[in-house]
Scaffold this motif. Structure first.
Motif, PDB file in Angstrom:
ATOM      1  N   GLY A 113       0.773  -1.233   0.000  1.00 27.89           N
ATOM      2  CA  GLY A 113       0.000   0.000   0.000  1.00 27.89           C
ATOM      3  C   GLY A 113       0.804   1.283   0.000  1.00 27.89           C
ATOM      4  N   THR A 114       2.097   1.212  -0.208  1.00 31.01           N
ATOM      5  CA  THR A 114       2.939   2.397  -0.103  1.00 31.01           C
ATOM      6  C   THR A 114       2.522   3.509  -1.058  1.00 31.01           C
ATOM      7  N   ASP A 115       2.304   3.191  -2.330  1.00 29.05           N
ATOM      8  CA  ASP A 115       1.929   4.229  -3.297  1.00 29.05           C
ATOM      9  C   ASP A 115       0.611   4.889  -2.918  1.00 29.05           C
ATOM     10  N   ARG A 116      -0.366   4.083  -2.498  1.00 23.98           N
ATOM     11  CA  ARG A 116      -1.669   4.620  -2.111  1.00 23.98           C
ATOM     12  C   ARG A 116      -1.534   5.530  -0.899  1.00 23.98           C
ATOM     13  N   ILE A 117      -0.774   5.104   0.081  1.00 29.45           N
ATOM     14  CA  ILE A 117      -0.607   5.904   1.289  1.00 29.45           C
ATOM     15  C   ILE A 117       0.149   7.197   0.972  1.00 29.45           C
ATOM     16  N   THR A 131       2.513   0.395  11.626  1.00 28.32           N
ATOM     17  CA  THR A 131       3.245   0.898  12.786  1.00 28.32           C
ATOM     18  C   THR A 131       3.815   2.265  12.459  1.00 28.32           C
ATOM     19  N   SER A 132       4.143   2.998  13.520  1.00 25.06           N
ATOM     20  CA  SER A 132       4.788   4.292  13.299  1.00 25.06           C
ATOM     21  C   SER A 132       5.588   4.674  14.535  1.00 25.06           C
ATOM     22  N   GLU A 133       6.493   5.585  14.310  1.00 28.82           N
ATOM     23  CA  GLU A 133       7.293   6.168  15.390  1.00 28.82           C
ATOM     24  C   GLU A 133       7.600   7.591  14.977  1.00 28.82           C
ATOM     25  N   THR A 134       7.476   8.521  15.909  1.00 33.13           N
ATOM     26  CA  THR A 134       7.664   9.927  15.572  1.00 33.13           C
ATOM     27  C   THR A 134       8.711  10.551  16.480  1.00 33.13           C
ATOM     28  N   SER A 135       9.557  11.390  15.884  1.00 34.29           N
ATOM     29  CA  SER A 135      10.540  12.162  16.635  1.00 34.29           C
ATOM     30  C   SER A 135      10.341  13.641  16.317  1.00 34.29           C
ATOM     31  N   LEU A 136      10.407  14.484  17.338  1.00 33.81           N
ATOM     32  CA  LEU A 136      10.338  15.925  17.130  1.00 33.81           C
ATOM     33  C   LEU A 136      11.691  16.431  16.660  1.00 33.81           C
ATOM     34  N   LEU A 137      11.668  17.369  15.725  1.00 35.96           N
ATOM     35  CA  LEU A 137      12.904  18.032  15.290  1.00 35.96           C
ATOM     36  C   LEU A 137      13.123  19.230  16.219  1.00 35.96           C
ATOM     37  N   ARG A 190      -2.177   7.592  11.392  1.00 34.04           N
ATOM     38  CA  ARG A 190      -2.224   6.232  11.946  1.00 34.04           C
ATOM     39  C   ARG A 190      -3.515   5.506  11.585  1.00 34.04           C
ATOM     40  N   LYS A 191      -4.586   6.252  11.300  1.00 39.46           N
ATOM     41  CA  LYS A 191      -5.874   5.650  10.944  1.00 39.46           C
ATOM     42  C   LYS A 191      -5.963   5.257   9.467  1.00 39.46           C
ATOM     43  N   LEU A 192      -4.993   5.661   8.649  1.00 38.41           N
ATOM     44  CA  LEU A 192      -5.029   5.303   7.232  1.00 38.41           C
ATOM     45  C   LEU A 192      -4.923   3.790   7.080  1.00 38.41           C
TER      46      LEU A 192
END
Length: 141
Positions: free
Chosen positions: A75-79, A128-134, A121-123
């Motif tokens: 699903g990468t292209d769709r996302i 999974t995901s992980e987020t870092s603040l810049l 995240r609801k897509l």
């Protein structure tokens, strides 16, 4: 896209105002080749525009984060198309390794960032995901 297109895009990301002759010299091709490739990339939608980011732009979106995303199946292209519709998404990068995509997100507040992360995240297909603040940027484009 071939290797030359990828090299050209990398140079344009670094300096979107680079002269065709400079790009041609760095790529080892003629000016006409560079011009034709840029026109083709624009026509196909691989280049959607050129932009300038000023310090004032960053002041309007002081909260910036990198979200690493793992995707189920193919699903990468769709996302990526869906993420292209998020005004807060500034850049998307496909990667190898643990994460499929790395997305740069700019918002006004932490609460707004939290809302964008929740929407992503609801897509369908985001596993999974992980987020870092810049926190700071030492060298920009």
């Amino acid at each position: 896209m071939d290797d030359l297109d990828h090299q050209l895009l990398a140079l344009l990301r670094h300096d979107g105002r680079a002269a065709l002759s400079d790009l041609a010299l760095r790529l080892g091709v003629g000016r006409a080749t560079v011009r034709a490739r840029i026109e083709r990339l624009q026509a196909r939608g691989d280049i959607r525009g050129f932009t300038v980011v000023t310090p004032a732009d960053m002041a309007h979106a002081p909260v910036r984060g990198l979200m690493m995303i793992g995707i189920e199946g193919r699903g990468t292209d769709r996302i990526m198309r869906q993420l292209g519709g998020f005004p807060e998404v500034r850049e998307m990068h496909s990667t190898n390794g643990r994460w499929d995509l790395i997305v740069e997100i700019w918002t006004d507040t932490l609460e707004a960032l939290d809302g964008v992360l929740a929407r992503i995240r609801k897509l369908d297909g985001v596993a999974t995901s992980e987020t870092s603040l810049l926190l700071s940027t030492r060298k920009g484009r």
